[in-house]
Design a protein around this motif. Structure first.
Motif, short mmCIF file in Angstrom:
data_model
loop_
_atom_site.label_atom_id
_atom_site.label_comp_id
_atom_site.label_asym_id
_atom_site.label_seq_id
_atom_site.Cartn_x
_atom_site.Cartn_y
_atom_site.Cartn_z
N VAL A 15 0.84 -1.19 0.00
CA VAL A 15 0.00 0.00 0.00
C VAL A 15 0.88 1.25 0.00
CG1 VAL A 15 -1.74 1.28 1.31
CG2 VAL A 15 -1.81 -1.21 1.26
N THR A 16 0.55 2.17 -0.88
CA THR A 16 1.23 3.46 -0.93
C THR A 16 0.28 4.52 -0.41
OG1 THR A 16 2.49 2.73 -2.86
CG2 THR A 16 2.42 5.09 -2.45
N ILE A 17 0.80 5.35 0.48
CA ILE A 17 -0.02 6.38 1.13
C ILE A 17 0.66 7.74 0.97
CG2 ILE A 17 -0.90 7.22 3.36
CD1 ILE A 17 -1.07 4.26 4.23
N GLU A 18 -0.11 8.72 0.50
CA GLU A 18 0.38 10.09 0.50
C GLU A 18 0.10 10.65 1.89
OE1 GLU A 18 0.22 13.73 -2.48
OE2 GLU A 18 -1.72 13.36 -1.52
N ALA A 19 1.15 11.03 2.58
CA ALA A 19 1.05 11.49 3.96
C ALA A 19 1.44 12.97 4.03
CB ALA A 19 1.98 10.66 4.85
N VAL A 20 0.59 13.76 4.66
CA VAL A 20 0.85 15.18 4.82
C VAL A 20 0.79 15.52 6.31
CG1 VAL A 20 0.08 17.53 4.25
CG2 VAL A 20 -0.18 15.68 2.56
N VAL A 21 1.93 15.94 6.84
CA VAL A 21 1.99 16.37 8.24
C VAL A 21 1.80 17.88 8.25
CG1 VAL A 21 3.37 16.51 10.35
CG2 VAL A 21 3.57 14.50 8.84
N GLU A 22 0.69 18.31 8.85
CA GLU A 22 0.45 19.74 8.93
C GLU A 22 0.76 20.25 10.33
OE1 GLU A 22 -3.91 21.02 9.58
OE2 GLU A 22 -4.06 19.23 8.30
N ARG A 23 1.17 21.51 10.38
CA ARG A 23 1.42 22.17 11.66
C ARG A 23 0.30 23.17 11.89
NH1 ARG A 23 4.13 26.96 13.17
NH2 ARG A 23 4.99 27.19 11.07
N GLU A 24 -0.28 23.13 13.06
CA GLU A 24 -1.39 24.02 13.37
C GLU A 24 -1.03 25.48 13.09
OE1 GLU A 24 -4.67 24.14 16.88
OE2 GLU A 24 -2.57 24.15 17.53
#
Length: 154
Positions: free
Chosen positions: A128-137
């Motif tokens: 499984v390939t996942i596009e991951a986006v870590v956002e900062r508040e």
């Protein structure tokens, strides 16, 4: 409030999930203890991460998390968003692309939004390939954008 993960009973169920957005995770705080622990574990004691006094006069006005620290929390955050109880195990298979568009200053809150971009049967399970986006508040740019690859084994 706690994020409830999307549950797929077996690895094979992931094949039909391409394009599915996973739940946005809860916020987590990246405090100085977290940064210092990561520095100790990796041997990366660059002042911008661990010297609060010096970092106050640096480019960000405080210490910042290591980019790889931000990257490393993707795994646990994906586990908060996705559950496959029928998998015998889950293996981090690698990364296809990683970028750090913005820093994570000390005491920032971050969370993950993610989408399943591919899921293919492989020997012993499903890759499984996942596009991951870590956002900062409160930040206009994400802290980390990565394409992560996992194998969910039968």
């Amino acid at each position: 409030m706690t994020t409830s993960p999307v549950v797929f009973a077996t690895p094979n169920d992931l094949v039909s999930a391409v394009g599915a957005s996973l739940p946005v995770t809860e916020w987590m705080v990246v405090d100085q203890q977290c940064i210092d622990t990561f520095a100790h574990a990796t041997g990366d004691h660059q002042w911008i991460h661990v010297d609060a006094e010096r970092a106050e006069t640096g480019p960000y006005g405080s210490t910042i998390a290591h980019g790889y620290l931000t990257l490393s929390v993707i795994g646990p955050l994906v586990a908060d968003a996705l559950s496959v109880p029928g998998a015998s195990s889950v293996v981090n298979y690698g990364l296809e692309k990683v970028r750090f568009p913005a820093p994570v200053p000390v005491d920032s809150r971050i969370r993950l939004s993610s989408t399943i971009t591919s899921a293919n049967k492989v020997a012993g399970g499903v890759q499984v390939t996942i596009e991951a986006v870590v956002e900062r508040e409160g930040a206009p740019k994400p802290a980390c954008v990565a394409i992560v690859v996992y194998r969910f084994l039968d």
